[in-house]
Design a protein around this motif. Structure first.
Motif, PDB file in Angstrom:
ATOM      1  N   ARG A   9      -6.702  -8.282   5.450  1.00  0.00           N
ATOM      2  CA  ARG A   9      -8.096  -7.943   5.158  1.00  0.00           C
ATOM      3  C   ARG A   9      -8.192  -6.885   4.058  1.00  0.00           C
ATOM      4  N   SER A  10      -7.126  -6.050   3.952  1.00  0.00           N
ATOM      5  CA  SER A  10      -7.108  -5.029   2.904  1.00  0.00           C
ATOM      6  C   SER A  10      -6.533  -5.562   1.599  1.00  0.00           C
ATOM      7  N   GLY A  11      -6.183  -6.842   1.578  1.00  0.00           N
ATOM      8  CA  GLY A  11      -5.722  -7.444   0.324  1.00  0.00           C
ATOM      9  C   GLY A  11      -4.225  -7.678   0.245  1.00  0.00           C
ATOM     10  N   ALA A  12      -3.477  -7.465   1.346  1.00  0.00           N
ATOM     11  CA  ALA A  12      -2.032  -7.739   1.295  1.00  0.00           C
ATOM     12  C   ALA A  12      -1.817  -9.241   1.116  1.00  0.00           C
ATOM     13  N   THR A  13      -0.799  -9.592   0.347  1.00  0.00           N
ATOM     14  CA  THR A  13      -0.519 -11.011   0.128  1.00  0.00           C
ATOM     15  C   THR A  13       0.342 -11.533   1.278  1.00  0.00           C
ATOM     16  N   THR A  14       0.459 -12.845   1.384  1.00  0.00           N
ATOM     17  CA  THR A  14       1.161 -13.417   2.543  1.00  0.00           C
ATOM     18  C   THR A  14       2.647 -13.071   2.554  1.00  0.00           C
ATOM     19  N   ASP A  15       3.221 -12.739   1.378  1.00  0.00           N
ATOM     20  CA  ASP A  15       4.651 -12.401   1.386  1.00  0.00           C
ATOM     21  C   ASP A  15       4.873 -10.904   1.656  1.00  0.00           C
ATOM     22  N   GLN A  16       3.804 -10.129   1.796  1.00  0.00           N
ATOM     23  CA  GLN A  16       3.999  -8.698   2.074  1.00  0.00           C
ATOM     24  C   GLN A  16       4.046  -8.465   3.582  1.00  0.00           C
ATOM     25  N   ARG A  17       4.959  -7.572   3.985  1.00  0.00           N
ATOM     26  CA  ARG A  17       5.109  -7.301   5.412  1.00  0.00           C
ATOM     27  C   ARG A  17       3.996  -6.382   5.898  1.00  0.00           C
ATOM     28  N   ALA A  18       3.596  -6.575   7.146  1.00  0.00           N
ATOM     29  CA  ALA A  18       2.594  -5.691   7.760  1.00  0.00           C
ATOM     30  C   ALA A  18       3.355  -4.694   8.615  1.00  0.00           C
ATOM     31  N   THR A  19       3.615  -3.511   8.053  1.00  0.00           N
ATOM     32  CA  THR A  19       4.506  -2.565   8.715  1.00  0.00           C
ATOM     33  C   THR A  19       3.752  -1.363   9.275  1.00  0.00           C
ATOM     34  N   VAL A  20       4.383  -0.723  10.257  1.00  0.00           N
ATOM     35  CA  VAL A  20       3.965   0.596  10.721  1.00  0.00           C
ATOM     36  C   VAL A  20       4.922   1.592  10.077  1.00  0.00           C
ATOM     37  N   PRO A  21       4.472   2.825   9.843  1.00  0.00           N
ATOM     38  CA  PRO A  21       3.157   3.370  10.152  1.00  0.00           C
ATOM     39  C   PRO A  21       2.156   2.971   9.084  1.00  0.00           C
ATOM     40  N   PHE A  35       0.840  -1.210   0.000  1.00  0.00           N
ATOM     41  CA  PHE A  35       0.000   0.000   0.000  1.00  0.00           C
ATOM     42  C   PHE A  35       0.873   1.259   0.000  1.00  0.00           C
ATOM     43  N   SER A  36       1.741   1.338  -1.000  1.00  0.00           N
ATOM     44  CA  SER A  36       2.750   2.403  -0.975  1.00  0.00           C
ATOM     45  C   SER A  36       2.414   3.608  -1.848  1.00  0.00           C
ATOM     46  N   ALA A  37       1.336   3.536  -2.649  1.00  0.00           N
ATOM     47  CA  ALA A  37       1.052   4.662  -3.558  1.00  0.00           C
ATOM     48  C   ALA A  37       0.285   5.759  -2.824  1.00  0.00           C
ATOM     49  N   LEU A  38       0.669   7.003  -3.116  1.00  0.00           N
ATOM     50  CA  LEU A  38       0.001   8.146  -2.470  1.00  0.00           C
ATOM     51  C   LEU A  38      -1.417   8.286  -3.033  1.00  0.00           C
ATOM     52  N   PRO A  39      -2.440   8.097  -2.184  1.00  0.00           N
ATOM     53  CA  PRO A  39      -3.811   8.231  -2.691  1.00  0.00           C
ATOM     54  C   PRO A  39      -4.227   9.698  -2.659  1.00  0.00           C
ATOM     55  N   PRO A  40      -5.329  10.062  -3.342  1.00  0.00           N
ATOM     56  CA  PRO A  40      -5.828  11.425  -3.164  1.00  0.00           C
ATOM     57  C   PRO A  40      -6.313  11.596  -1.720  1.00  0.00           C
ATOM     58  N   LEU A  41      -6.409  12.835  -1.280  1.00  0.00           N
ATOM     59  CA  LEU A  41      -6.906  13.094   0.073  1.00  0.00           C
ATOM     60  C   LEU A  41      -8.317  12.505   0.190  1.00  0.00           C
ATOM     61  N   PRO A  42      -8.569  11.621   1.182  1.00  0.00           N
ATOM     62  CA  PRO A  42      -9.905  11.011   1.274  1.00  0.00           C
ATOM     63  C   PRO A  42     -10.996  12.072   1.423  1.00  0.00           C
ATOM     64  N   VAL A  68      -5.320   2.683   4.030  1.00  0.00           N
ATOM     65  CA  VAL A  68      -5.291   3.761   3.037  1.00  0.00           C
ATOM     66  C   VAL A  68      -3.872   3.899   2.481  1.00  0.00           C
ATOM     67  N   LEU A  69      -2.887   3.816   3.387  1.00  0.00           N
ATOM     68  CA  LEU A  69      -1.493   4.027   2.977  1.00  0.00           C
ATOM     69  C   LEU A  69      -0.552   3.402   4.016  1.00  0.00           C
ATOM     70  N   GLY A  70       0.469   2.694   3.516  1.00  0.00           N
ATOM     71  CA  GLY A  70       1.388   2.011   4.424  1.00  0.00           C
ATOM     72  C   GLY A  70       2.844   2.346   4.174  1.00  0.00           C
ATOM     73  N   GLU A  71       3.107   3.455   3.531  1.00  0.00           N
ATOM     74  CA  GLU A  71       4.502   3.831   3.221  1.00  0.00           C
ATOM     75  C   GLU A  71       4.747   5.224   3.810  1.00  0.00           C
ATOM     76  N   SER A  72       5.710   5.300   4.734  1.00  0.00           N
ATOM     77  CA  SER A  72       5.851   6.516   5.535  1.00  0.00           C
ATOM     78  C   SER A  72       6.241   7.759   4.737  1.00  0.00           C
ATOM     79  N   ALA A  73       7.056   7.591   3.679  1.00  0.00           N
ATOM     80  CA  ALA A  73       7.487   8.784   2.930  1.00  0.00           C
ATOM     81  C   ALA A  73       6.284   9.456   2.268  1.00  0.00           C
ATOM     82  N   ARG A  74       5.330   8.625   1.808  1.00  0.00           N
ATOM     83  CA  ARG A  74       4.105   9.178   1.190  1.00  0.00           C
ATOM     84  C   ARG A  74       3.131   9.626   2.294  1.00  0.00           C
ATOM     85  N   LEU A  75       3.135   8.897   3.378  1.00  0.00           N
ATOM     86  CA  LEU A  75       2.191   9.195   4.458  1.00  0.00           C
ATOM     87  C   LEU A  75       2.429  10.591   5.040  1.00  0.00           C
TER      88      LEU A  75
END
Ligand SMILES: N[C@@H](CCC(=O)N[C@@H](CS)C(=O)NCC(=O)O)C(=O)O
Length: 321
Positions: A117-129, A42-49, A140-147
């Motif tokens: 539940r959001s569609g991450a595959t089993t090989d993808q890490r569940a990271t913060v933030p 979930f690393s792509a910057l989405p539009p402001l919700p 919504v977003l899982g990549e801190s530089a974009r967040l």
């Protein structure tokens, strides 16, 4: 009785082999032994919700020890988003190597469940933030530089600072790109290097970047922030790494060529950032020490957590002469 040299060398070779296997668990390396951070989900910057202005519509999930989460926590603090986005702190589970919720969150006990539940595959890490929409429970977003960019656009009180004013964008982006690779990830490339040359490459790149920041801040008339009078995302990105320097990165990752007091402009800059309203609350030195020294087994098999230095000595006292 002395141990025969052949037994010592066999034990060393066996231990080294095991160490390489355990390091693979911390993160992959390329064929030259350089640590390669896996891509975030979930690393792509989405539009402001569209519901961003609704108080409580979103939840920002952070871990206390994570420097990537720290940058998002800082923007949330500096932009005074407390009334619009809820902050949720997850706890590490070092045995399972994942983050868990203190009490189940939207039906999940681990961050991994929320990601899946959001569609991450089993090989993808569940990271913060990670930023989550409360009503759907989706990431919504899982990549801190974009967040931090998204949080900087989030509806905020009128007095909240814009941390990326358009007129400074070239300077801000230049620093951010340098820090992301050479410093923020650079400390991990030092600590997770698989051999001396991989460490040497990362370490010299890291200190070259710090010396560049030191020169910029130390120029007469420059500062007080990296891009001049305005605190920006460049400062936000550098702080989480530098505030952990003497506490964890120097002793554990070998980032010890120059303690920060030998870079006095950066030392004073770090004190200034720490002194901003709310920033001290984002600095959890006990948790940093516990999580890094207690959990990174391949780097520190004893799990013994060092006693110091106290954070206060790094942010309140003047540097040694
Ligand atoms: N690219 C991510 C990286 C974040 C990251 O690596 N976070 C670590 C904690 S410092 C994490 O949550 N790791 C859990 C895991 O790898 O399973 C970002 O910058 O947001």
């Amino acid at each position: 009785m002395a141990i025969p040299p052949v037994v010592v060398s066999a034990a060393r070779a066996g231990w080294n082999w095991q160490w390489q296997q355990l390091m693979q668990g911390l993160g992959p390396a390329d064929s030259d032994g350089n640590y390669r951070r896996p891509a975030a989900a979930f690393s792509a910057l989405p539009p402001l919700p569209t519901n961003a202005a609704e108080p409580g519509s979103h939840v920002l999930i952070v871990g206390r020890s994570c420097p990537w989460a720290h940058r998002a926590w800082l923007v949330w603090t500096l932009r005074q988003l407390q009334n619009s986005i809820e902050l949720l702190v997850v706890e590490p589970d070092p045995e399972a190597g994942r983050w868990r919720f203190g009490t189940p969150f939207l039906g999940c006990s681990t961050l991994q469940e929320l990601y899946r539940r959001s569609g991450a595959t089993t090989d993808q890490r569940a990271t913060v933030p990670v930023l989550v929409e409360r009503s759907s429970g989706r990431v919504v977003l899982g990549e801190s530089a974009r967040l931090i960019e998204l949080l900087n656009q989030w509806p905020a009180p009128a007095e909240a600072p814009d941390l990326a004013p358009a007129e400074l964008s070239a300077g801000i982006e230049g620093w951010r790109e340098l820090f992301q690779g050479a410093v923020n990830d650079g400390v991990y490339r030092c600590g997770f290097a698989r051999n001396q040359s991989a460490y040497d490459r990362a370490e010299s790149e890291l200190f070259a970047a710090l010396e560049q920041a030191e020169a910029a801040l130390g120029t007469s008339g420059a500062g007080p922030w990296l891009c001049g009078n305005c605190l920006t995302l460049a400062d936000v990105q550098l702080f989480p790494t530098l505030i952990r320097l003497e506490l964890v990165y120097a002793p554990l990752f070998g980032v010890s060529r120059r303690p920060l007091w030998q870079l006095p402009a950066l030392w004073h800059w770090r004190q200034r950032v720490f002194g901003l309203p709310g920033v001290a609350d984002t600095c959890c030195d006990q948790a940093w020490r516990q999580d890094y020294f207690g959990a990174l087994f391949p780097l520190h098999p004893s799990g013994i957590v060092p006693a110091g230095p106290a954070l206060a000595t790094l942010v309140q006292a003047p540097p040694p002469p």
